[in-house]
Design an enzyme around this catalytic site. Structure first.
Site, PDB file in Angstrom:
ATOM      1  N   GLU A 167      36.285  21.795  29.085  1.00 30.69           N
ATOM      2  CA  GLU A 167      36.948  21.799  30.397  1.00 30.69           C
ATOM      3  C   GLU A 167      36.685  23.059  31.224  1.00 30.69           C
ATOM      4  O   GLU A 167      37.600  23.696  31.746  1.00 30.69           O
ATOM      5  CB  GLU A 167      38.453  21.590  30.186  1.00 30.69           C
ATOM      6  CG  GLU A 167      38.760  20.321  29.399  1.00 30.69           C
ATOM      7  CD  GLU A 167      40.237  20.116  29.093  1.00 30.69           C
ATOM      8  OE1 GLU A 167      41.070  20.899  29.569  1.00 30.69           O
ATOM      9  OE2 GLU A 167      40.556  19.160  28.365  1.00 30.69           O
ATOM     10  N   GLU A 281      37.830  11.232  23.874  1.00 26.93           N
ATOM     11  CA  GLU A 281      39.313  11.310  23.789  1.00 26.93           C
ATOM     12  C   GLU A 281      39.983  10.118  24.481  1.00 26.93           C
ATOM     13  O   GLU A 281      40.973  10.263  25.155  1.00 26.93           O
ATOM     14  CB  GLU A 281      39.806  12.617  24.423  1.00 26.93           C
ATOM     15  CG  GLU A 281      39.146  13.865  23.917  1.00 26.93           C
ATOM     16  CD  GLU A 281      39.733  15.140  24.500  1.00 26.93           C
ATOM     17  OE1 GLU A 281      40.815  15.063  25.117  1.00 26.93           O
ATOM     18  OE2 GLU A 281      39.129  16.211  24.345  1.00 26.93           O
TER      19      GLU A 281
HETATM   20  O1  G3I Z   1      52.277  23.434  16.149  1.00 32.41           O
HETATM   21  C1  G3I Z   1      53.286  23.912  17.064  1.00 32.41           C
HETATM   22  C2  G3I Z   1      54.649  23.913  16.389  1.00 32.41           C
HETATM   23  O2  G3I Z   1      54.624  24.860  15.321  1.00 32.41           O
HETATM   24  C3  G3I Z   1      55.722  24.277  17.411  1.00 32.41           C
HETATM   25  O3  G3I Z   1      56.989  24.201  16.801  1.00 32.41           O
HETATM   26  C4  G3I Z   1      55.646  23.277  18.582  1.00 32.41           C
HETATM   27  C5  G3I Z   1      56.690  23.533  19.627  1.00 32.41           C
HETATM   28  O4  G3I Z   1      56.207  24.480  20.554  1.00 32.41           O
HETATM   29  O5  G3I Z   1      54.334  23.377  19.192  1.00 32.41           O
HETATM   30  C6  G3I Z   1      53.329  22.985  18.260  1.00 32.41           C
HETATM   31  O6  G3I Z   1      52.072  23.084  18.895  1.00 32.41           O
HETATM   32  C7  G3I Z   1      51.850  22.061  19.862  1.00 32.41           C
HETATM   33  C8  G3I Z   1      50.571  21.313  19.467  1.00 32.41           C
HETATM   34  O7  G3I Z   1      50.210  20.355  20.483  1.00 32.41           O
HETATM   35  C9  G3I Z   1      50.729  20.587  18.137  1.00 32.41           C
HETATM   36  O8  G3I Z   1      51.689  19.600  18.283  1.00 32.41           O
HETATM   37  C10 G3I Z   1      51.653  22.750  21.211  1.00 32.41           C
HETATM   38  O9  G3I Z   1      52.866  23.310  21.634  1.00 32.41           O
HETATM   39  C11 G3I Z   1      51.187  21.710  22.233  1.00 32.41           C
HETATM   40  O10 G3I Z   1      50.838  22.375  23.457  1.00 32.41           O
HETATM   41  C12 G3I Z   1      49.937  21.002  21.716  1.00 32.41           C
HETATM   42  O11 G3I Z   1      49.580  20.018  22.665  1.00 32.41           O
HETATM   43  C13 G3I Z   1      48.228  19.523  22.504  1.00 32.41           C
HETATM   44  C14 G3I Z   1      47.425  19.891  23.770  1.00 32.41           C
HETATM   45  O12 G3I Z   1      46.104  19.317  23.690  1.00 32.41           O
HETATM   46  C15 G3I Z   1      47.268  21.400  23.926  1.00 32.41           C
HETATM   47  O13 G3I Z   1      46.533  21.909  22.842  1.00 32.41           O
HETATM   48  C16 G3I Z   1      48.299  18.002  22.364  1.00 32.41           C
HETATM   49  O14 G3I Z   1      48.915  17.672  21.132  1.00 32.41           O
HETATM   50  C17 G3I Z   1      46.891  17.421  22.388  1.00 32.41           C
HETATM   51  O15 G3I Z   1      46.943  15.994  22.387  1.00 32.41           O
HETATM   52  C18 G3I Z   1      46.158  17.881  23.648  1.00 32.41           C
HETATM   53  O16 G3I Z   1      44.831  17.394  23.572  1.00 32.41           O
HETATM   54  C19 G3I Z   1      43.997  17.750  24.693  1.00 32.41           C
HETATM   55  C20 G3I Z   1      42.612  18.060  24.157  1.00 32.41           C
HETATM   56  O17 G3I Z   1      42.680  19.084  23.183  1.00 32.41           O
HETATM   57  C21 G3I Z   1      41.669  18.408  25.296  1.00 32.41           C
HETATM   58  N1  G3I Z   1      41.633  17.331  26.298  1.00 32.41           N
HETATM   59  C22 G3I Z   1      42.965  16.970  26.824  1.00 32.41           C
HETATM   60  C23 G3I Z   1      43.899  16.570  25.686  1.00 32.41           C
HETATM   61  C24 G3I Z   1      45.247  16.117  26.197  1.00 32.41           C
HETATM   62  O18 G3I Z   1      45.882  17.187  26.854  1.00 32.41           O
END
Ligand code: G3I
Length: 403
Positions: A167, A281
């Protein structure tokens, strides 16, 4: 996941496949809709055509939920960690790596004869909490290259591909090159992409190095502009002989989207450069769809079928991954801004939250079947096309935001 647990999960996955096989043997007439394992699986239909099909996975569910593990095992021949290989997950501290979750996913994939994508080595999101106070213009190159050398080096030879940079384009950045204003751009300038790809190539010469982006799928003006910027970015990388092998089209679609000629031409242009294209994705956001579950599912399935049929008609499209396999864990139901107005959970993926195949599943399978036979391998760049020729965009240059 320890070995004993892994064997348990694998046995369950195998049992599920055997059960499906057994049911099929004794079920003379039409199979029940739930019997989509074995030769009825997405995996079997993909492999019959030399394609890769799979999904993003979360290790906690692979380890903790038999239905999840069995569905992932039965339906996929390629996986990608949803979060486990991002900086935030791998880097608990500036001087420490934690590979346990990523290793669990690799072990599951290897145990089920599945390939694995890496996601991702360089992104502006999912950076660990220490990043902002630690990384700066003086040390950013060292942090980026050491991260890639350590992470891609650890999995060298074991991965199908890496999303090396994720991105990097933002058409609202006001930059003529459309590059997103990220910490990497701020600290290293536009050359950060080349630094990342070269480091990845050195660390894992076997992985297919991929540039991955979203919002480039439809013929809407903003997506058309972004797609043109992505193409110009890829052209610049290729012209500088940066080792790039593929472009990931994330395909986070919305029900009602129409796959257009713009994306097909983009894919063909990349094919002429000898690049593969992965659908990396896919899901279909149906928060705006009204009607019954059956009507909503039909709208989602229609887009899966139309979009994937168009994409898979292009020989250099070689892999299709959905962002999750079951509605139960879709990111779209964990994010306030994607919630449906009626408060009902979204149904964006091939399997519903009870692991029943949705109409989208059958639509995906039909799209896989629409692919020509095994000869659908990635196109080689045509002999007379010099992929390193400087790119001159066809027609009018995209309208670029000016400061
Ligand atoms: O693992 C921590 C946990 O320890 C904590 O308690 C919790 C509460 O804050 O957060 C957890 O981490 C989260 C993680 O997902 C795992 O669940 C992050 O906050 C959260 O921001 C993260 O969101 C992911 C997001 O990317 C950002 O990395 C989504 O699951 C994931 O589906 C999303 O995927 C992205 C691709 O990587 C790139 N393209 C877009 C796509 C959708 O946004």
């Amino acid at each position: 996941m320890n070995r004993r647990r892994f064997l348990q999960v694998s046995a369950a996955a195998a049992a599920c496949s055997l059960q499906g096989f057994a049911e099929k043997k004794h079920k003379a007439a039409a199979p029940s809709l739930t019997d989509v394992t074995g030769e009825r699986s997405l995996r079997a239909h993909a492999e019959a055509r030399g394609l890769l099909v799979g999904c993003a996975v979360v290790p906690e569910h692979l380890d903790g939920e038999t239905d999840y593990a069995a569905t992932v095992a039965a339906q996929s021949n390629i996986l990608v960690p949803e979060n486990a290989m991002k900086w935030q997950a791998l880097r608990p501290a500036a001087d420490r790596f934690d590979f346990r979750a990523a290793d669990e996913i690799l072990m599951f994939a290897e145990g089920h004869g599945q390939k694995l994508r890496g996601h991702n080595l360089c992104w502006h999101e999912a950076l660990p909490s220490w990043f902002e106070s630690t990384v700066n213009a003086d040390n950013a190159r060292r942090f980026l290259t050491e991260h890639i050398q350590t992470v891609a080096g650890r999995y060298a030879g074991k991965l199908h591909s890496w999303d090396v940079v994720n991105e990097a384009i933002d058409i609202h950045s006001g930059r003529a090159d459309g590059l997103r204003k990220s910490p990497w751009l701020e600290f290293l300038g536009p050359g950060y992409l080349e630094i990342a790809f070269q480091a990845a190539k050195q660390a894992d010469p076997n992985a297919l190095l991929t540039y991955n982006d979203y919002g480039i799928e439809t013929d809407a003006p903003d997506q058309t502009e972004k797609r043109a910027q992505v193409l110009m970015l890829v052209r610049r990388l290729v012209a500088r002989r940066v080792p790039i092998d593929a472009v990931g089209v994330q395909s986070h679609l919305a029900a009602g989207d129409k796959p257009g000629a713009g994306l097909r031409d983009f894919v063909r242009e990349l094919g002429r450069m000898g690049l593969q294209v992965f659908v990396t994705e896919m899901d279909v956001n149906e928060q705006k769809l009204e009607g019954s579950v059956a009507e909503r599912d039909a709208g989602v399935a229609e887009l899966y079928k139309d979009y994937l049929t168009m994409m898979l008609a292009e020989p250099n499209v070689t892999a299709v991954l959905t962002w999750g396999i079951t509605d139960r864990y879709t990111w779209l139901n964990s994010d306030q801004k994607h919630l449906r107005p009626d408060g009902k959970p979204q149904r964006p993926l091939p399997f519903d939250s009870d692991y029943q195949p949705a109409p989208a599943y059958f639509a995906m399978r039909d799209a896989l079947d629409s692919r020509a036979g095994k000869e659908g391998a990635p196109v080689k760049s045509s002999p007379d096309a010099d992929p390193y020729a400087p790119f001159t965009p066809k027609g009018a240059a995209p309208k670029l935001m000016r400061q």
